[in-house]
Design a protein around this motif. Structure first.
Motif, PDB file in Angstrom:
ATOM      1  N   GLU A   1      -4.006  -0.159  -9.100  1.00 34.13           N
ATOM      2  CA  GLU A   1      -3.351  -1.343  -8.535  1.00 34.13           C
ATOM      3  C   GLU A   1      -2.584  -2.055  -9.646  1.00 34.13           C
ATOM      4  O   GLU A   1      -3.145  -2.333 -10.714  1.00 34.13           O
TER       5      GLU A   1
ATOM      6  N   TRP B   1      -6.890   6.109  -8.046  1.00 33.69           N
ATOM      7  CA  TRP B   1      -5.960   5.109  -7.536  1.00 33.69           C
ATOM      8  C   TRP B   1      -5.788   4.017  -8.591  1.00 33.69           C
ATOM      9  O   TRP B   1      -6.630   3.839  -9.475  1.00 33.69           O
TER      10      TRP B   1
ATOM     11  N   GLN C   1       0.856  -1.182   0.000  1.00 35.47           N
ATOM     12  CA  GLN C   1       0.000   0.000   0.000  1.00 35.47           C
ATOM     13  C   GLN C   1       0.897   1.239   0.000  1.00 35.47           C
ATOM     14  O   GLN C   1       1.633   1.470   0.960  1.00 35.47           O
ATOM     15  N   ALA C   2       0.821   2.009  -1.059  1.00 30.14           N
ATOM     16  CA  ALA C   2       1.784   3.094  -1.272  1.00 30.14           C
ATOM     17  C   ALA C   2       1.214   4.485  -1.027  1.00 30.14           C
ATOM     18  O   ALA C   2       1.837   5.476  -1.404  1.00 30.14           O
TER      19      ALA C   2
ATOM     20  N   VAL D   1       1.489  -3.598  -6.070  1.00 28.14           N
ATOM     21  CA  VAL D   1       1.378  -2.369  -5.288  1.00 28.14           C
ATOM     22  C   VAL D   1       0.066  -1.684  -5.633  1.00 28.14           C
ATOM     23  O   VAL D   1      -0.429  -1.781  -6.760  1.00 28.14           O
ATOM     24  N   THR D   2      -0.501  -0.990  -4.656  1.00 27.80           N
ATOM     25  CA  THR D   2      -1.723  -0.230  -4.875  1.00 27.80           C
ATOM     26  C   THR D   2      -1.612   1.117  -4.174  1.00 27.80           C
ATOM     27  O   THR D   2      -0.876   1.260  -3.198  1.00 27.80           O
ATOM     28  N   GLY D   3      -2.331   2.116  -4.693  1.00 31.70           N
ATOM     29  CA  GLY D   3      -2.304   3.434  -4.066  1.00 31.70           C
ATOM     30  C   GLY D   3      -2.673   4.512  -5.064  1.00 31.70           C
ATOM     31  O   GLY D   3      -3.034   4.215  -6.214  1.00 31.70           O
TER      32      GLY D   3
ATOM     33  N   ARG E   1       1.951   7.574  -6.996  1.00 28.27           N
ATOM     34  CA  ARG E   1       2.833   6.845  -6.086  1.00 28.27           C
ATOM     35  C   ARG E   1       2.968   5.379  -6.480  1.00 28.27           C
ATOM     36  O   ARG E   1       4.072   4.832  -6.514  1.00 28.27           O
ATOM     37  N   SER E   2       1.848   4.732  -6.776  1.00 27.70           N
ATOM     38  CA  SER E   2       1.927   3.314  -7.109  1.00 27.70           C
ATOM     39  C   SER E   2       2.622   3.092  -8.448  1.00 27.70           C
ATOM     40  O   SER E   2       3.377   2.130  -8.626  1.00 27.70           O
ATOM     41  N   GLU E   3       2.401   4.001  -9.400  1.00 27.41           N
ATOM     42  CA  GLU E   3       3.058   3.868 -10.704  1.00 27.41           C
ATOM     43  C   GLU E   3       4.569   4.088 -10.577  1.00 27.41           C
ATOM     44  O   GLU E   3       5.358   3.388 -11.210  1.00 27.41           O
TER      45      GLU E   3
END
Length: 271
Positions: free
Chosen positions: A266, A264, A67-68, A93-95, A99-101
């Motif tokens: 994922e 968001w 979780q980012a 990763v997810t967020g 941030r997640s990218e």
């Protein structure tokens, strides 16, 4: 990396609770771990520091991705190196998208975008006029909820790990989360769940209507019902995520009072 949840809480609780909307997933995940400690797969808990101050965090509760939401962008490379060392089996990763990218790209791994969502917050609730009535679910409904959870994940996140869905629903009910069922003549036709408030924040989801009962407004009705339940529990921020590939659900949530906040995404590593 923190070896205990108590250590991580001491470093991050006030920080996460100060922004419960952005940290919605972390707050609910950590509450679950706190009250139902994992025995086989403990969480991965990482904090980032600057001049002795905590400036961000990264968590994972297996079998789900990192979780980012609280990951500092200037700590992405450090986060990737650290997670590779301490949790090489993480699936993704997810967020928030930026941030997640950034995290997914920095890993150098092949990855796919498994789910793109929009985060909404409730403004003024506007329950729809829909045939039927709602009730709160009990443990007697756990098998049905487990079946619907599997079907929801199969549609929304095909990469999601297999889990004991019925037992997961029993655990959720024991934690005090609100599970609502919409019924027509005593037959359940839709389901929605809202988490117990954390730092004034509640998150609605999943929301699921079996295909044979769709396009009647049952999903909107049960979503409104569980949103009211959340307000009655004292929530000040009632949130939900809607799949961006489903314009119908996005429009439904806005009609009952939800307002868009952020996008968001994922990512899951390709195996």
């Amino acid at each position: 990396m923190h070896r205990t949840l108590e250590s991580f809480d001491a470093a991050t609780h006030d920080r996460l609770a100060a922004d419960p909307v952005r940290n919605t997933i972390a707050l609910t995940s950590l509450d679950r771990v706190r009250r139902l400690p994992a025995t086989d797969h403990p969480p991965t808990l990482i904090t980032f520091h600057e001049n002795g101050e905590v400036i961000g965090s990264l968590i994972r509760t297996p079998p789900w991705p990192f979780q980012a939401a609280d990951l500092p962008l200037d700590a992405v490379d450090l986060a990737v190196r650290t997670t590779h060392e301490v949790d090489p089996d993480s699936p993704g990763v997810t967020g928030p998208r930026e941030r997640s990218e950034a995290f997914a790209t920095a890993t150098g791994k092949d990855f796919s975008e498994s789910l793109a969502t929009r985060l909404y917050r409730l403004g003024t609730l506007a329950p729809p006029a829909v045939e039927g009535s709602g009730r709160l679910a009990t443990e007697e409904d756990a098998e049905l909820l487990g079946t619907w959870r599997k079907e929801f994940l199969r549609e929304a996140v095909p990469e999601a790990p297999d889990e004991g869905a019925a037992e997961a629903m029993r655990s959720s009910l024991r934690l005090g989360n609100g599970h609502a069922l919409w019924e027509i003549n005593g037959t359940p036709v839709a389901w929605a769940v809202a988490s117990l408030p954390q730092a004034g924040m509640t998150r609605v989801g999943p929301v699921y209507t079996p295909p044979e009962h769709r396009k009647h407004g049952y999903g909107a009705a049960v979503s409104a019902m569980v949103s009211q339940w959340a307000l009655d529990q004292g929530a000040t921020d009632v949130l939900l995520f809607a799949d961006l590939t489903n314009p119908t659900s996005n429009s439904i949530y806005q009609r009952i009072g939800y307002q868009p906040l952020d996008d968001w995404v994922e990512f899951w590593w390709k195996r």
